[in-house]
Design a protein around this motif. Sequence first.
Motif, mmCIF file in Angstrom:
data_model
loop_
_atom_site.group_PDB
_atom_site.id
_atom_site.type_symbol
_atom_site.label_atom_id
_atom_site.label_comp_id
_atom_site.label_asym_id
_atom_site.label_seq_id
_atom_site.Cartn_x
_atom_site.Cartn_y
_atom_site.Cartn_z
ATOM 1 N N LYS A 27 0.926 -1.150 0.092
ATOM 2 C CA LYS A 27 -0.072 -0.006 0.031
ATOM 3 C C LYS A 27 1.154 1.279 -0.004
ATOM 4 C CE LYS A 27 -3.867 2.395 2.052
ATOM 5 N NZ LYS A 27 -4.785 2.393 3.214
ATOM 6 N N ILE A 28 1.036 1.949 -1.235
ATOM 7 C CA ILE A 28 1.630 3.198 -1.235
ATOM 8 C C ILE A 28 0.771 4.317 -0.780
ATOM 9 C CG2 ILE A 28 2.884 4.895 -2.875
ATOM 10 C CD1 ILE A 28 3.147 2.285 -4.668
ATOM 11 N N CYS A 29 1.237 4.753 0.436
ATOM 12 C CA CYS A 29 0.386 5.997 1.237
ATOM 13 C C CYS A 29 0.590 7.313 0.687
ATOM 14 C CB CYS A 29 0.574 5.962 2.549
ATOM 15 S SG CYS A 29 -0.068 4.287 3.266
ATOM 16 N N ALA A 30 1.996 7.442 0.131
ATOM 17 C CA ALA A 30 1.988 8.883 -0.386
ATOM 18 C C ALA A 30 3.222 8.630 -1.362
ATOM 19 C CB ALA A 30 2.627 9.732 0.829
ATOM 20 N N LEU A 31 3.222 9.752 -2.553
ATOM 21 C CA LEU A 31 4.411 9.722 -3.151
ATOM 22 C C LEU A 31 4.727 11.321 -3.416
ATOM 23 C CD1 LEU A 31 4.166 8.284 -6.852
ATOM 24 C CD2 LEU A 31 4.979 10.466 -6.409
ATOM 25 N N THR A 32 6.066 11.504 -3.220
ATOM 26 C CA THR A 32 6.576 12.845 -3.108
ATOM 27 C C THR A 32 7.667 13.125 -4.135
ATOM 28 O OG1 THR A 32 5.998 12.824 -0.565
ATOM 29 C CG2 THR A 32 7.341 14.644 -1.537
ATOM 30 N N VAL A 33 7.664 14.025 -4.956
ATOM 31 C CA VAL A 33 8.703 14.481 -5.828
ATOM 32 C C VAL A 33 9.481 15.979 -5.187
ATOM 33 C CG1 VAL A 33 9.095 15.527 -8.156
ATOM 34 C CG2 VAL A 33 7.193 13.838 -7.956
ATOM 35 N N THR A 34 10.899 15.578 -5.327
ATOM 36 C CA THR A 34 11.770 16.740 -4.881
ATOM 37 C C THR A 34 12.505 16.908 -5.974
ATOM 38 O OG1 THR A 34 12.938 15.227 -3.202
ATOM 39 C CG2 THR A 34 11.075 16.587 -2.482
ATOM 40 N N SER A 35 13.627 17.839 -5.828
ATOM 41 C CA SER A 35 14.771 18.100 -6.577
ATOM 42 C C SER A 35 15.735 18.355 -5.938
ATOM 43 C CB SER A 35 14.344 19.307 -7.790
ATOM 44 O OG SER A 35 15.579 19.662 -8.392
ATOM 45 N N THR A 110 21.201 20.525 -14.466
ATOM 46 C CA THR A 110 20.913 19.245 -14.060
ATOM 47 C C THR A 110 20.481 19.485 -12.888
ATOM 48 O OG1 THR A 110 22.699 18.511 -15.578
ATOM 49 C CG2 THR A 110 21.785 17.008 -13.957
ATOM 50 N N HIS A 111 19.110 18.822 -12.634
ATOM 51 C CA HIS A 111 18.302 18.653 -11.477
ATOM 52 C C HIS A 111 18.389 16.976 -11.218
ATOM 53 C CE1 HIS A 111 16.240 22.261 -10.978
ATOM 54 N NE2 HIS A 111 16.735 22.647 -12.003
ATOM 55 N N THR A 112 18.588 16.531 -10.118
ATOM 56 C CA THR A 112 18.338 15.104 -9.731
ATOM 57 C C THR A 112 17.007 15.336 -9.173
ATOM 58 O OG1 THR A 112 20.425 14.686 -9.416
ATOM 59 C CG2 THR A 112 18.796 13.171 -8.399
ATOM 60 N N ILE A 113 15.755 14.516 -9.952
ATOM 61 C CA ILE A 113 14.533 14.371 -9.358
ATOM 62 C C ILE A 113 14.476 13.045 -8.618
ATOM 63 C CG2 ILE A 113 12.139 14.494 -10.057
ATOM 64 C CD1 ILE A 113 13.597 16.790 -10.847
ATOM 65 N N TYR A 127 13.342 6.601 -5.746
ATOM 66 C CA TYR A 127 13.846 6.803 -7.096
ATOM 67 C C TYR A 127 14.369 7.820 -7.528
ATOM 68 C CZ TYR A 127 10.983 2.010 -7.354
ATOM 69 O OH TYR A 127 10.767 1.056 -7.052
ATOM 70 N N SER A 128 15.497 7.799 -8.207
ATOM 71 C CA SER A 128 16.026 9.207 -8.550
ATOM 72 C C SER A 128 16.398 9.189 -10.282
ATOM 73 C CB SER A 128 17.068 9.601 -7.837
ATOM 74 O OG SER A 128 18.255 8.707 -8.126
ATOM 75 N N THR A 129 16.260 10.329 -10.814
ATOM 76 C CA THR A 129 16.790 10.385 -12.398
ATOM 77 C C THR A 129 17.375 11.872 -12.421
ATOM 78 O OG1 THR A 129 16.146 10.092 -14.497
ATOM 79 C CG2 THR A 129 14.646 11.220 -12.971
ATOM 80 N N ASP A 130 18.215 11.948 -13.219
ATOM 81 C CA ASP A 130 18.922 13.176 -13.590
ATOM 82 C C ASP A 130 18.280 13.704 -14.856
ATOM 83 O OD1 ASP A 130 20.754 13.065 -11.352
ATOM 84 O OD2 ASP A 130 22.548 12.354 -12.395
#
Length: 134
Positions: A27-35, A110-113, A127-130
């Motif tokens: 159960k994924i309760c939250a998903l957060t995106v940051t940089s 370049t941002h690492t997301i 998880y991360s991606t540039d």
Amino acid sequence: PVSSDALFEDVCEVAGPARYGWVICEKICALTVTSSADWDAEHPAGVSLNGLFDIDFYSVYPYIKRGFTGDVLTYQQKPLSELAEDDLWLCACDKELHISTTSRPATRGTHTIFVTLTLDTGEKIVYSTDHTFE
């Protein structure tokens, strides 16, 4: 409350045993995106960017909430900031979960997301991606 194992077994009973691997059972309760870099003056590095991203995905959970009627998979698309706690429960792993930004960062380069999934157990999966914004 019903455990995710019990719900998963209910889904498998309806969908058939050959389809056990097609949903994410945690159960994924939250998903957060940051940089890693400042997005703009209001969104410095490390602050949630959920208000600037949309999400689209397929889930089995609405089918269960409807009493196993209608389509098994429900397509959902919404601003990430409007994602409810149970929206990603039993999302389909054989379909894409797509996250897209609604704005470009003011800071070029370049941002690492980072995409952080928080499970109902408290575990966080990151998880991360540039990506280079020009």
